[in-house]
Design a protein around this motif. Sequence first.
Motif, PDB file in Angstrom:
ATOM      1  N   LYS A 138      -8.378 -14.333  67.075  1.00  0.00           N
ATOM      2  CA  LYS A 138      -8.233 -15.464  67.990  1.00  0.00           C
ATOM      3  C   LYS A 138      -7.517 -15.067  69.274  1.00  0.00           C
ATOM      4  CE  LYS A 138      -8.215 -19.148  64.554  1.00  0.00           C
ATOM      5  NZ  LYS A 138      -7.412 -20.176  63.904  1.00  0.00           N
ATOM      6  N   SER A 139      -6.599 -14.085  69.196  1.00  0.00           N
ATOM      7  CA  SER A 139      -5.792 -13.713  70.358  1.00  0.00           C
ATOM      8  C   SER A 139      -6.583 -12.957  71.414  1.00  0.00           C
ATOM      9  CB  SER A 139      -4.597 -12.861  69.920  1.00  0.00           C
ATOM     10  OG  SER A 139      -5.023 -11.556  69.558  1.00  0.00           O
ATOM     11  N   GLY A 140      -7.689 -12.331  71.008  1.00  0.00           N
ATOM     12  CA  GLY A 140      -8.487 -11.579  71.965  1.00  0.00           C
ATOM     13  C   GLY A 140      -8.057 -10.128  72.104  1.00  0.00           C
ATOM     14  N   ALA A 141      -7.049  -9.700  71.355  1.00  0.00           N
ATOM     15  CA  ALA A 141      -6.612  -8.301  71.415  1.00  0.00           C
ATOM     16  C   ALA A 141      -7.710  -7.421  70.833  1.00  0.00           C
ATOM     17  CB  ALA A 141      -5.320  -8.117  70.630  1.00  0.00           C
ATOM     18  N   SER A 142      -7.877  -6.227  71.407  1.00  0.00           N
ATOM     19  CA  SER A 142      -8.937  -5.348  70.915  1.00  0.00           C
ATOM     20  C   SER A 142      -8.465  -4.460  69.772  1.00  0.00           C
ATOM     21  CB  SER A 142      -9.477  -4.480  72.046  1.00  0.00           C
ATOM     22  OG  SER A 142      -8.439  -3.675  72.570  1.00  0.00           O
ATOM     23  N   GLU A 143      -7.158  -4.180  69.702  1.00  0.00           N
ATOM     24  CA  GLU A 143      -6.648  -3.343  68.623  1.00  0.00           C
ATOM     25  C   GLU A 143      -5.167  -3.629  68.402  1.00  0.00           C
ATOM     26  OE1 GLU A 143      -6.167   1.364  67.401  1.00  0.00           O
ATOM     27  OE2 GLU A 143      -7.449   0.818  69.081  1.00  0.00           O
ATOM     28  N   VAL A 144      -4.769  -3.716  67.134  1.00  0.00           N
ATOM     29  CA  VAL A 144      -3.371  -3.894  66.762  1.00  0.00           C
ATOM     30  C   VAL A 144      -3.066  -2.941  65.620  1.00  0.00           C
ATOM     31  CG1 VAL A 144      -1.656  -5.477  65.790  1.00  0.00           C
ATOM     32  CG2 VAL A 144      -3.295  -6.313  67.461  1.00  0.00           C
ATOM     33  N   LYS A 145      -1.944  -2.231  65.745  1.00  0.00           N
ATOM     34  CA  LYS A 145      -1.503  -1.345  64.664  1.00  0.00           C
ATOM     35  C   LYS A 145      -0.139  -1.824  64.210  1.00  0.00           C
ATOM     36  CE  LYS A 145      -3.991   2.744  66.102  1.00  0.00           C
ATOM     37  NZ  LYS A 145      -3.920   4.168  66.430  1.00  0.00           N
ATOM     38  N   LEU A 146       0.044  -1.879  62.906  1.00  0.00           N
ATOM     39  CA  LEU A 146       1.296  -2.321  62.321  1.00  0.00           C
ATOM     40  C   LEU A 146       1.696  -1.312  61.262  1.00  0.00           C
ATOM     41  CD1 LEU A 146       3.485  -4.513  61.757  1.00  0.00           C
ATOM     42  CD2 LEU A 146       1.866  -5.559  60.188  1.00  0.00           C
ATOM     43  N   GLU A 147       2.906  -0.773  61.382  1.00  0.00           N
ATOM     44  CA  GLU A 147       3.418   0.173  60.395  1.00  0.00           C
ATOM     45  C   GLU A 147       4.738  -0.355  59.862  1.00  0.00           C
ATOM     46  OE1 GLU A 147       1.795   4.110  62.735  1.00  0.00           O
ATOM     47  OE2 GLU A 147       3.669   4.238  61.640  1.00  0.00           O
ATOM     48  N   ILE A 170       3.367   0.622  54.256  1.00  0.00           N
ATOM     49  CA  ILE A 170       2.030   0.152  54.579  1.00  0.00           C
ATOM     50  C   ILE A 170       1.745   0.386  56.058  1.00  0.00           C
ATOM     51  CG2 ILE A 170       2.717  -2.219  55.057  1.00  0.00           C
ATOM     52  CD1 ILE A 170       0.124  -3.116  53.673  1.00  0.00           C
ATOM     53  N   LYS A 171       0.494   0.704  56.343  1.00  0.00           N
ATOM     54  CA  LYS A 171       0.044   0.892  57.715  1.00  0.00           C
ATOM     55  C   LYS A 171      -1.255   0.108  57.868  1.00  0.00           C
ATOM     56  CE  LYS A 171      -1.653   4.342  60.928  1.00  0.00           C
ATOM     57  NZ  LYS A 171      -1.951   5.746  61.155  1.00  0.00           N
ATOM     58  N   ILE A 172      -1.327  -0.786  58.853  1.00  0.00           N
ATOM     59  CA  ILE A 172      -2.504  -1.617  59.065  1.00  0.00           C
ATOM     60  C   ILE A 172      -2.987  -1.418  60.496  1.00  0.00           C
ATOM     61  CG2 ILE A 172      -3.406  -3.972  59.155  1.00  0.00           C
ATOM     62  CD1 ILE A 172      -1.263  -4.747  57.127  1.00  0.00           C
ATOM     63  N   THR A 173      -4.282  -1.190  60.658  1.00  0.00           N
ATOM     64  CA  THR A 173      -4.909  -1.114  61.970  1.00  0.00           C
ATOM     65  C   THR A 173      -6.032  -2.132  61.994  1.00  0.00           C
ATOM     66  OG1 THR A 173      -4.449   1.249  62.108  1.00  0.00           O
ATOM     67  CG2 THR A 173      -6.088   0.366  63.634  1.00  0.00           C
ATOM     68  N   ILE A 174      -6.012  -3.035  62.978  1.00  0.00           N
ATOM     69  CA  ILE A 174      -7.055  -4.050  63.118  1.00  0.00           C
ATOM     70  C   ILE A 174      -7.723  -3.835  64.469  1.00  0.00           C
ATOM     71  CG2 ILE A 174      -7.584  -6.508  63.224  1.00  0.00           C
ATOM     72  CD1 ILE A 174      -5.009  -6.969  61.598  1.00  0.00           C
ATOM     73  N   LYS A 175      -9.033  -3.570  64.444  1.00  0.00           N
ATOM     74  CA  LYS A 175      -9.803  -3.388  65.667  1.00  0.00           C
ATOM     75  C   LYS A 175     -10.845  -4.488  65.729  1.00  0.00           C
ATOM     76  CE  LYS A 175      -9.393   1.620  65.577  1.00  0.00           C
ATOM     77  NZ  LYS A 175     -10.112   2.898  65.517  1.00  0.00           N
ATOM     78  N   THR A 176     -10.914  -5.184  66.857  1.00  0.00           N
ATOM     79  CA  THR A 176     -11.916  -6.224  67.013  1.00  0.00           C
ATOM     80  C   THR A 176     -12.907  -5.789  68.065  1.00  0.00           C
ATOM     81  OG1 THR A 176     -10.575  -7.381  68.651  1.00  0.00           O
ATOM     82  CG2 THR A 176     -10.363  -8.098  66.379  1.00  0.00           C
ATOM     83  N   GLY A 177     -14.165  -6.108  67.813  1.00  0.00           N
ATOM     84  CA  GLY A 177     -15.230  -5.813  68.763  1.00  0.00           C
ATOM     85  C   GLY A 177     -15.879  -7.101  69.178  1.00  0.00           C
ATOM     86  N   SER A 178     -17.079  -7.007  69.725  1.00  0.00           N
ATOM     87  CA  SER A 178     -17.756  -8.213  70.196  1.00  0.00           C
ATOM     88  C   SER A 178     -18.095  -9.160  69.055  1.00  0.00           C
ATOM     89  CB  SER A 178     -19.037  -7.838  70.948  1.00  0.00           C
ATOM     90  OG  SER A 178     -19.881  -7.085  70.095  1.00  0.00           O
ATOM     91  N   GLU A 179     -18.487  -8.616  67.884  1.00  0.00           N
ATOM     92  CA  GLU A 179     -18.860  -9.497  66.785  1.00  0.00           C
ATOM     93  C   GLU A 179     -18.186  -9.161  65.471  1.00  0.00           C
ATOM     94  OE1 GLU A 179     -23.044  -9.753  66.284  1.00  0.00           O
ATOM     95  OE2 GLU A 179     -23.365 -10.651  68.230  1.00  0.00           O
ATOM     96  N   LYS A 180     -17.630  -7.952  65.331  1.00  0.00           N
ATOM     97  CA  LYS A 180     -17.073  -7.615  64.022  1.00  0.00           C
ATOM     98  C   LYS A 180     -15.614  -7.215  64.145  1.00  0.00           C
ATOM     99  CE  LYS A 180     -17.779  -2.745  63.253  1.00  0.00           C
ATOM    100  NZ  LYS A 180     -18.355  -1.740  62.426  1.00  0.00           N
ATOM    101  N   THR A 181     -14.892  -7.396  63.061  1.00  0.00           N
ATOM    102  CA  THR A 181     -13.501  -6.999  62.986  1.00  0.00           C
ATOM    103  C   THR A 181     -13.385  -5.901  61.948  1.00  0.00           C
ATOM    104  OG1 THR A 181     -12.799  -9.230  63.527  1.00  0.00           O
ATOM    105  CG2 THR A 181     -11.161  -7.808  62.502  1.00  0.00           C
ATOM    106  N   GLU A 182     -12.735  -4.814  62.321  1.00  0.00           N
ATOM    107  CA  GLU A 182     -12.576  -3.688  61.408  1.00  0.00           C
ATOM    108  C   GLU A 182     -11.097  -3.592  61.044  1.00  0.00           C
ATOM    109  OE1 GLU A 182     -12.444   1.040  62.031  1.00  0.00           O
ATOM    110  OE2 GLU A 182     -14.272   0.077  62.738  1.00  0.00           O
ATOM    111  N   THR A 183     -10.815  -3.498  59.765  1.00  0.00           N
ATOM    112  CA  THR A 183      -9.439  -3.406  59.299  1.00  0.00           C
ATOM    113  C   THR A 183      -9.290  -2.176  58.421  1.00  0.00           C
ATOM    114  OG1 THR A 183      -9.306  -5.798  59.276  1.00  0.00           O
ATOM    115  CG2 THR A 183      -7.589  -4.609  58.100  1.00  0.00           C
ATOM    116  N   THR A 184      -8.271  -1.388  58.714  1.00  0.00           N
ATOM    117  CA  THR A 184      -7.951  -0.229  57.891  1.00  0.00           C
ATOM    118  C   THR A 184      -6.556  -0.446  57.338  1.00  0.00           C
ATOM    119  OG1 THR A 184      -9.213   1.158  59.400  1.00  0.00           O
ATOM    120  CG2 THR A 184      -7.727   2.279  57.870  1.00  0.00           C
ATOM    121  N   ILE A 185      -6.412  -0.312  56.030  1.00  0.00           N
ATOM    122  CA  ILE A 185      -5.104  -0.506  55.399  1.00  0.00           C
ATOM    123  C   ILE A 185      -4.797   0.731  54.570  1.00  0.00           C
ATOM    124  CG2 ILE A 185      -3.732  -1.906  53.823  1.00  0.00           C
ATOM    125  CD1 ILE A 185      -5.673  -4.211  54.498  1.00  0.00           C
ATOM    126  N   LEU A 186      -3.671   1.358  54.858  1.00  0.00           N
ATOM    127  CA  LEU A 186      -3.194   2.480  54.067  1.00  0.00           C
ATOM    128  C   LEU A 186      -1.892   2.044  53.420  1.00  0.00           C
ATOM    129  CD1 LEU A 186      -3.722   5.398  56.605  1.00  0.00           C
ATOM    130  CD2 LEU A 186      -5.167   4.787  54.676  1.00  0.00           C
TER     131      LEU A 186
END
Length: 158
Positions: free
Chosen positions: A15-24, A28-44
Motif C-alpha cells: 500500500k505504501s508504494g515502496a519498491s523494496e524494504v529489508k528488515l533484519e 530473522i531477515k525479511i526482504t519485500i520487493k514490490t513490482g507492478s503486479e507482484k510482491t516478492e518476499t524472502t524470509i531467512l
Amino acid sequence: MELKDIQNLIKFVAKSGASEVKLEMEDIKITIKTGSEKTETTILQQAPMGMQQMPMAAAPAPVAEVASAEKVEVEKTSKYVEITSPIIGTFYRKPSPDKPMFVEVGDVVSEDTVVCIVEAMKLFNEIESEVSGKIVKILVEDGTPVEFGQPLYLVDPS
C-alpha cells in the motif's frame, strides 16, 4: 515474528508504494520487493554470521515507524471480528457483473448472510458471515486472489 505480522507487513509495504524494504532482526531477515503486479518476499530465519555484520539496507527509523503504524492499526481493529476466506480462490463481491454487491460497509449481517463468492477451479462458493454485526471494512478488492484464512471483512459484533 509471527506469520500474521509478516502478512501485515507485506500489505503495508504494498500500500505504501515502496519498491523494496529489508528488515533484519536478531534471528530473522525479511526482504519485500514490490513490482507492478507482484510482491516478492524472502524470509531467512537465521542470518549467516557474515550477514549480521553487514549494515542494513533500510534505515532503522522507517522500520520502527512501520511497526508502530501496524500496532496502532491492530489496536483500532481489535474489537472487530474478521470474516475470513475458507478456501484459496478469486474473491467476488457480486453474484454476477450486472448484479448489486452482496454487502457494503454499514450493512448489518447475520450468521447466514452471504457476503461474497470465492471462485476456486471454476466453482463459485458462496461465503456466509460467521458472525452477526455491522460490516465496518472491506479488506479485499473485487476480483483479486485470496488465500485460505485471509481476512475479507471486518465486522463490529456489538
